[in-house]
Write a protein that holds these residues in place. Structure first.
Motif, PDB file in Angstrom:
ATOM      1  N   GLY A 161       0.829  -1.205   0.000  1.00 42.05           N
ATOM      2  CA  GLY A 161       0.000   0.000   0.000  1.00 42.05           C
ATOM      3  C   GLY A 161       0.862   1.253   0.000  1.00 42.05           C
ATOM      4  N   GLU A 162       1.898   1.252   0.856  1.00 39.54           N
ATOM      5  CA  GLU A 162       2.816   2.392   0.917  1.00 39.54           C
ATOM      6  C   GLU A 162       3.520   2.579  -0.425  1.00 39.54           C
ATOM      7  OE1 GLU A 162       5.563   2.062   4.247  1.00 39.54           O
ATOM      8  OE2 GLU A 162       3.899   1.505   5.563  1.00 39.54           O
ATOM      9  N   ARG A 163       3.910   1.452  -1.028  1.00 41.00           N
ATOM     10  CA  ARG A 163       4.610   1.534  -2.314  1.00 41.00           C
ATOM     11  C   ARG A 163       3.708   2.160  -3.372  1.00 41.00           C
ATOM     12  NH1 ARG A 163       6.428  -3.793  -5.379  1.00 41.00           N
ATOM     13  NH2 ARG A 163       4.192  -3.857  -5.679  1.00 41.00           N
ATOM     14  N   ARG A 164       2.434   1.724  -3.383  1.00 42.47           N
ATOM     15  CA  ARG A 164       1.486   2.292  -4.352  1.00 42.47           C
ATOM     16  C   ARG A 164       1.355   3.802  -4.160  1.00 42.47           C
ATOM     17  NH1 ARG A 164      -1.189  -2.379  -4.554  1.00 42.47           N
ATOM     18  NH2 ARG A 164      -2.336  -2.012  -2.631  1.00 42.47           N
ATOM     19  N   ALA A 165       1.207   4.220  -2.898  1.00 40.41           N
ATOM     20  CA  ALA A 165       1.070   5.647  -2.602  1.00 40.41           C
ATOM     21  C   ALA A 165       2.305   6.408  -3.085  1.00 40.41           C
ATOM     22  CB  ALA A 165       0.873   5.854  -1.104  1.00 40.41           C
ATOM     23  N   LEU A 166       3.472   5.808  -2.858  1.00 41.09           N
ATOM     24  CA  LEU A 166       4.725   6.443  -3.256  1.00 41.09           C
ATOM     25  C   LEU A 166       4.828   6.523  -4.784  1.00 41.09           C
ATOM     26  CD1 LEU A 166       7.225   7.679  -1.996  1.00 41.09           C
ATOM     27  CD2 LEU A 166       8.306   5.452  -2.021  1.00 41.09           C
ATOM     28  N   LEU A 169       5.186   9.777  -7.042  1.00 37.15           N
ATOM     29  CA  LEU A 169       6.283   9.874  -8.009  1.00 37.15           C
ATOM     30  C   LEU A 169       5.743  10.329  -9.373  1.00 37.15           C
ATOM     31  CD1 LEU A 169       9.320   9.395  -8.050  1.00 37.15           C
ATOM     32  CD2 LEU A 169       8.902   7.060  -8.774  1.00 37.15           C
ATOM     33  N   HIS A 170       4.641   9.718  -9.816  1.00 39.79           N
ATOM     34  CA  HIS A 170       4.040  10.110 -11.102  1.00 39.79           C
ATOM     35  C   HIS A 170       3.621  11.573 -11.062  1.00 39.79           C
ATOM     36  CE1 HIS A 170       4.251   6.169 -12.743  1.00 39.79           C
ATOM     37  NE2 HIS A 170       3.371   5.631 -11.926  1.00 39.79           N
ATOM     38  N   GLN A 171       3.012  11.953  -9.952  1.00 42.78           N
ATOM     39  CA  GLN A 171       2.559  13.331  -9.783  1.00 42.78           C
ATOM     40  C   GLN A 171       3.766  14.283  -9.861  1.00 42.78           C
ATOM     41  OE1 GLN A 171       0.498  13.826  -6.066  1.00 42.78           O
ATOM     42  NE2 GLN A 171       0.305  16.048  -6.322  1.00 42.78           N
ATOM     43  N   GLN A 175       6.640  13.689 -11.285  1.00 43.94           N
ATOM     44  CA  GLN A 175       7.194  13.701 -12.643  1.00 43.94           C
ATOM     45  C   GLN A 175       6.402  14.660 -13.519  1.00 43.94           C
ATOM     46  OE1 GLN A 175       7.023   9.452 -13.206  1.00 43.94           O
ATOM     47  NE2 GLN A 175       9.233   9.210 -12.970  1.00 43.94           N
ATOM     48  N   GLY A 176       5.089  14.664 -13.341  1.00 39.18           N
ATOM     49  CA  GLY A 176       4.222  15.596 -14.057  1.00 39.18           C
ATOM     50  C   GLY A 176       4.580  17.032 -13.710  1.00 39.18           C
ATOM     51  N   GLU A 177       4.767  17.287 -12.410  1.00 39.42           N
ATOM     52  CA  GLU A 177       5.140  18.631 -11.965  1.00 39.42           C
ATOM     53  C   GLU A 177       6.503  19.023 -12.518  1.00 39.42           C
ATOM     54  OE1 GLU A 177       4.911  18.508  -7.695  1.00 39.42           O
ATOM     55  OE2 GLU A 177       2.751  18.175  -7.718  1.00 39.42           O
ATOM     56  N   ALA A 178       7.408  18.045 -12.576  1.00 36.61           N
ATOM     57  CA  ALA A 178       8.760  18.323 -13.077  1.00 36.61           C
ATOM     58  C   ALA A 178       8.708  18.743 -14.539  1.00 36.61           C
ATOM     59  CB  ALA A 178       9.650  17.100 -12.912  1.00 36.61           C
ATOM     60  N   GLN A 179       7.853  18.074 -15.324  1.00 38.03           N
ATOM     61  CA  GLN A 179       7.714  18.430 -16.740  1.00 38.03           C
ATOM     62  C   GLN A 179       7.129  19.827 -16.890  1.00 38.03           C
ATOM     63  OE1 GLN A 179       5.507  15.021 -17.994  1.00 38.03           O
ATOM     64  NE2 GLN A 179       7.336  13.867 -18.576  1.00 38.03           N
ATOM     65  N   GLN A 180       6.129  20.148 -16.057  1.00 39.02           N
ATOM     66  CA  GLN A 180       5.561  21.498 -16.089  1.00 39.02           C
ATOM     67  C   GLN A 180       6.618  22.507 -15.668  1.00 39.02           C
ATOM     68  OE1 GLN A 180       2.187  21.223 -13.496  1.00 39.02           O
ATOM     69  NE2 GLN A 180       0.818  20.492 -15.105  1.00 39.02           N
ATOM     70  N   LEU A 235      12.383  14.111  -6.531  1.00 34.59           N
ATOM     71  CA  LEU A 235      12.167  12.924  -7.365  1.00 34.59           C
ATOM     72  C   LEU A 235      13.180  11.831  -7.007  1.00 34.59           C
ATOM     73  CD1 LEU A 235      11.400  14.094 -11.019  1.00 34.59           C
ATOM     74  CD2 LEU A 235      10.084  12.468  -9.676  1.00 34.59           C
ATOM     75  N   GLN A 236      14.454  12.218  -6.912  1.00 35.62           N
ATOM     76  CA  GLN A 236      15.494  11.235  -6.601  1.00 35.62           C
ATOM     77  C   GLN A 236      15.258  10.604  -5.236  1.00 35.62           C
ATOM     78  OE1 GLN A 236      18.993  13.596  -7.231  1.00 35.62           O
ATOM     79  NE2 GLN A 236      19.325  12.804  -9.291  1.00 35.62           N
TER      80      GLN A 236
END
Length: 133
Positions: A45-50, A54-56, A58-63, A78-79
């Protein structure tokens, strides 16, 4: 025949005691197994949340790249999230190995209990003793 009967009786009682001990160990291992399984589910569950975070990120990083601001901070975050995911993957593997070990232990002890119980039943039948209380 009295000495043989005594010996057989002692053998039965010894095996009964061993069965009792094994069943105790089995219950303990089963408890540990349940705990390890619960821990594994929590970790997943923790891994899924993480991963979602991470995806979120990455999206912010692209913006962020488009707007050119705060890039270093976002990459650092991110790292750190990636590192956290790797640690979690290791913890998951460890938990799975422990679960496998405990499962095998439970099976072996269950087999031993069954074998001893069968031995005792055979002994009781062959000696036409009343079952021990």
């Amino acid at each position: 025949g009295s000495a043989a009967w005594e010996r057989r009786n002692a053998d039965l009682q010894g095996k009964d005691r061993t069965i009792g001990e094994l069943q105790g160990q089995l219950a303990e291992a089963a408890g540990q197994l349940e705990g390890a399984s619960r821990e594994l589910l929590e970790l997943k569950g923790e891994r899924r949340a993480l991963e979602d975070r991470l995806h979120q990120m990455q999206g912010e990083a692209q913006q962020g790249q488009q707007h050119g601001g705060g890039q270093a901070a976002v990459e650092e975050e991110l790292q750190s999230a990636v590192k956290e995911l790797q640690d979690m993957a290791t913890a998951l593997k460890t938990a799975q190995v422990e679960i496998r070990r405990l499962s095998e232990l439970c099976s072996r002890q269950q087999e031993r209990v069954t074998q001893l119980t069968n031995d005792n039943n055979d002994l009781r039948a062959s000696s036409s003793l009343a079952p021990l209380p």
